[in-house]
Write an enzyme that holds these catalytic residues in place. Sequence first.
Site, PDB file in Angstrom:
ATOM      1  N   CYS A  69       0.844  -1.197   0.000  1.00 48.08           N
ATOM      2  CA  CYS A  69       0.000   0.000   0.000  1.00 48.08           C
ATOM      3  C   CYS A  69       0.879   1.247   0.000  1.00 48.08           C
ATOM      4  O   CYS A  69       2.031   1.212   0.455  1.00 48.08           O
ATOM      5  CB  CYS A  69      -0.898  -0.022   1.231  1.00 48.08           C
ATOM      6  N   SER A  71       0.615   3.542   1.995  1.00 54.03           N
ATOM      7  CA  SER A  71       0.943   3.797   3.399  1.00 54.03           C
ATOM      8  C   SER A  71       2.248   3.111   3.785  1.00 54.03           C
ATOM      9  O   SER A  71       3.062   3.673   4.531  1.00 54.03           O
ATOM     10  CB  SER A  71      -0.186   3.302   4.303  1.00 54.03           C
ATOM     11  N   HIS A  74       5.033   5.198   2.388  1.00 54.76           N
ATOM     12  CA  HIS A  74       5.235   6.458   3.102  1.00 54.76           C
ATOM     13  C   HIS A  74       5.746   6.254   4.520  1.00 54.76           C
ATOM     14  O   HIS A  74       6.395   7.140   5.080  1.00 54.76           O
ATOM     15  CB  HIS A  74       3.938   7.264   3.106  1.00 54.76           C
ATOM     16  N   CYS A 137     -15.776   0.976  23.144  1.00 56.95           N
ATOM     17  CA  CYS A 137     -15.706   2.417  23.384  1.00 56.95           C
ATOM     18  C   CYS A 137     -16.952   3.112  22.833  1.00 56.95           C
ATOM     19  O   CYS A 137     -17.777   2.507  22.145  1.00 56.95           O
ATOM     20  CB  CYS A 137     -14.444   3.010  22.751  1.00 56.95           C
ATOM     21  N   CYS A 140     -17.333   3.093  18.883  1.00 55.25           N
ATOM     22  CA  CYS A 140     -17.738   1.761  18.418  1.00 55.25           C
ATOM     23  C   CYS A 140     -19.209   1.506  18.738  1.00 55.25           C
ATOM     24  O   CYS A 140     -19.974   1.019  17.892  1.00 55.25           O
ATOM     25  CB  CYS A 140     -16.874   0.680  19.063  1.00 55.25           C
ATOM     26  N   CYS A 148     -12.595   4.264  16.435  1.00 53.71           N
ATOM     27  CA  CYS A 148     -12.426   3.585  17.720  1.00 53.71           C
ATOM     28  C   CYS A 148     -11.377   4.294  18.580  1.00 53.71           C
ATOM     29  O   CYS A 148     -10.303   4.662  18.101  1.00 53.71           O
ATOM     30  CB  CYS A 148     -12.007   2.140  17.474  1.00 53.71           C
ATOM     31  N   GLU A 197      -9.430  -5.082   0.859  1.00 54.04           N
ATOM     32  CA  GLU A 197      -9.224  -3.965   1.798  1.00 54.04           C
ATOM     33  C   GLU A 197      -9.130  -2.615   1.090  1.00 54.04           C
ATOM     34  O   GLU A 197      -9.884  -1.685   1.455  1.00 54.04           O
ATOM     35  CB  GLU A 197      -7.978  -4.228   2.660  1.00 54.04           C
TER      36      GLU A 197
END
Length: 399
Positions: A69, A71, A74, A137, A140, A148, A197
Amino acid sequence: MNGKMQGVTLVADWSPKPGFKLGAKDIEGRQTYLGSQVWRNPRLEIREYDIPTPGPEEVLMEVKACGICGSDVHMAQADKDGYIYYPGLTGFPSILGHEFSGVVVEAGKNAYDKRTNKPFKGGEMVTSEEMLWCGQCRPCADGFPNQCEHLDEVGFNVNGAYTKYIVLPSRTLWSLEPLRHFYKDEKDIFVAGSLVEPTCVAYNAVIERGGGIRPGDRVVVLGAGPVGIAACAILKRAGASQVIISETQPDRAALALKSGADYHVDPSKEDFADRVLEITEGMGADLFMEATGLPTLVYPGIERVIWEGRTLNSKVVVTARADAKMPVTGEVLQVRHASIIGAQGHSGNGTFPRVIDCMATGMDMTRLSTKKVSLEELPENIINLQTDRSECKITYVAK
């Protein structure tokens, strides 16, 4: 299961920039929600790990495919001062890799398969969300798992899938069994599974956060990375009359055109706003998706289309992660009844099963995987992607 495995691990130095303040959810020396403000001198290492053991509500998955990815790129890429480019939740050292699929090898006694509503037996083909939401939480409980308050992310602050085995909570797993209807070779199923994903990130952005479109709407996607291309496919399926992709890389633009885009604008060779207004005969667009990560460069063009186009109530969905601030003119949003929306993650709202069912009925994303590599080849390919964008998606395929 006993034994050892190798994992492609990102290591970096905790070196906060001047003025950085530790956030409520940050952990000194280990984890931060502002990665580019803290982590310095990133490097990739192949380390040895024990094969993990699943708990009562967890599964042990054997990884079959995992995509690289942006990400990942990076997180491993440093700016002139040595700080990583990725601005979000990070905790190092961690095994990278969060776009993955595989086979259940072992499962805890309370680990249930959502497809059958029965305990996992082993052998099931699955993919997983990378957002490990807690379910306890307030966000959520309110139905916002991507926000979250105790969030962990696979391949960001907990070990990911650039390895042989990974332990995951059963609540984030989704069956790839429907893909058997479209793909006959299991290798293709796993490659497709590793693309669920990023496709869900696009779905969450344009359908959930962006509010979707009406059949006949016009849309513009900026950036033909895997998420941008997936958005083209989703929006065309949703009934967009004109899907425009803005991209400087010809090969990526070609993939977008094969996946659902109708028109290609190359902003390095033509004026983005002029061309979009020409294609739409002065109407502009109902939805813009910013997937370049270069908001300072691309937003002025978006804003001009909103201002000069005849379409009201345009939505700009910001999907790519970036430190830079967007140069926004509030007057344009006010007068043209337009809005800017942020999108993060992919969890909730039935996004994963919907995307899998779209793939199972012909929305083929496997063309995005343009290169296959081994585990040992991952580090060099992650580094190469910092300067070479010729490959759309490089996929680690397990031997």
